[in-house]
Design an enzyme around this catalytic site. Structure first.
Site, PDB file in Angstrom:
ATOM      1  N   SER A   9      47.203 -65.621  27.767  1.00 33.55           N
ATOM      2  CA  SER A   9      47.490 -64.934  29.021  1.00 33.55           C
ATOM      3  C   SER A   9      47.968 -63.517  28.741  1.00 33.55           C
ATOM      4  CB  SER A   9      48.572 -65.684  29.801  1.00 33.55           C
ATOM      5  OG  SER A   9      49.018 -64.929  30.919  1.00 33.55           O
ATOM      6  N   HIS A  10      47.828 -62.655  29.735  1.00 30.60           N
ATOM      7  CA  HIS A  10      48.363 -61.299  29.615  1.00 30.60           C
ATOM      8  C   HIS A  10      49.889 -61.280  29.631  1.00 30.60           C
ATOM      9  CE1 HIS A  10      44.222 -60.202  30.446  1.00 30.60           C
ATOM     10  NE2 HIS A  10      44.509 -58.947  30.225  1.00 30.60           N
ATOM     11  N   SER A  11      50.470 -62.373  30.065  1.00 34.75           N
ATOM     12  CA  SER A  11      51.926 -62.466  30.174  1.00 34.75           C
ATOM     13  C   SER A  11      52.448 -63.609  29.307  1.00 34.75           C
ATOM     14  CB  SER A  11      52.331 -62.695  31.634  1.00 34.75           C
ATOM     15  OG  SER A  11      53.675 -63.119  31.735  1.00 34.75           O
ATOM     16  N   SER A  73      40.121 -59.329  29.908  1.00 33.15           N
ATOM     17  CA  SER A  73      40.189 -59.021  28.488  1.00 33.15           C
ATOM     18  C   SER A  73      40.742 -60.170  27.662  1.00 33.15           C
ATOM     19  CB  SER A  73      41.042 -57.767  28.261  1.00 33.15           C
ATOM     20  OG  SER A  73      42.378 -57.980  28.682  1.00 33.15           O
TER      21      SER A  73
END
Length: 233
Positions: A9-11, A73
């Site tokens: 995940s981006h986080s 991404s």
């Protein structure tokens, strides 16, 4: 050993939270969070994801690894990490919604499914399907009379909630059948959880209808889960 699962995940908080949720339903599955950049900013890190994949390959003991991602991404980062992995053929990328797909995959892995079947369980999840009157259309009847059906009374204290929903959806995803539970898609965790809004608590009845080659197996599977209280008694 069981199939390992990596969450990209981006986080970092999202990845860790998703892993924490899935671990409640699949305590024996190795779940690895790979969220955020190396300095804990929003984004993805090839080094972090590759390390998570390698750790999961070791922890799975050769059973393989399934990777789930959130946005854009993250998919490219995961694909790059898979190319650099020590055993790329043992790593599969699931095209599935992160949280619902993760829970379905984790439940399938908990049940001893092979890596390909764990990936299929994640991808079989019908994202966003909810009952009629709760924000989405009801699953249409395939025909007037189902190939198999059954009525089962919920006996577990909390009735239908996340863990039972995951067990139902995860198990059904590996069967060749179209299944509805009280009119909603039996392979959708979100749809099954939405039954809570329709008072699917202890003492209520689940109506299971199935069509297809494994229709009887599907009805028997759900019936067995209900009669065993989803392991919560």
């Amino acid at each position: 050993m069981t199939v390992g699962i990596v969450v990209v995940s981006h986080s970092s908080k999202i990845a860790e939270g998703a892993v924490e949720l899935a671990a409640q339903m699949a305590p024996d599955v190795e779940l690895v969070a790979a969220g955020g950049t190396d300095d804990e900013r929003i984004g993805t890190s090839l080094e972090k994801v590759l390390a998570a994949v390698e750790q999961s390959l070791v922890d799975s003991g050769g059973d393989g690894v399934v990777v789930l991602t959130d946005l854009g991404s993250a998919v490219m980062t995961a694909e790059s990490a898979m190319e650099f992995a020590s055993d790329p053929d043992a790593v599969l990328l699931a095209d599935a919604p992160l949280v619902e797909g993760l829970v379905a995959a984790a439940v399938a892995a908990q049940g001893g499914a092979a890596v390909g079947d764990v990936c299929k369980a994640a991808e079989a999840v019908a994202f966003g399907t909810v009952p009629a009157g709760v924000g989405g259309p009801e699953v249409p009847d395939v025909k007037d009379e189902p190939d198999a059906s059954g009525n089962f009374e919920l006996i577990n204290p909390l009735g239908m909630h996340a863990r039972p929903a995951a067990k139902i959806a995860g198990g059904l995803s590996g069967l060749d059948a179209e299944v509805t539970v009280n009119g909603v898609d039996g392979m959708s965790i979100m749809a099954l959880m939405a039954l809570m809004a329709l008072a699917a608590g202890k003492g209520s009845t689940l109506r299971v209808e199935a069509n297809g080659k494994d229709a009887l197996k599907a009805v028997q599977y759900v019936g067995r889960l209900v009669e065993e209280g989803f392991g919560e008694l």
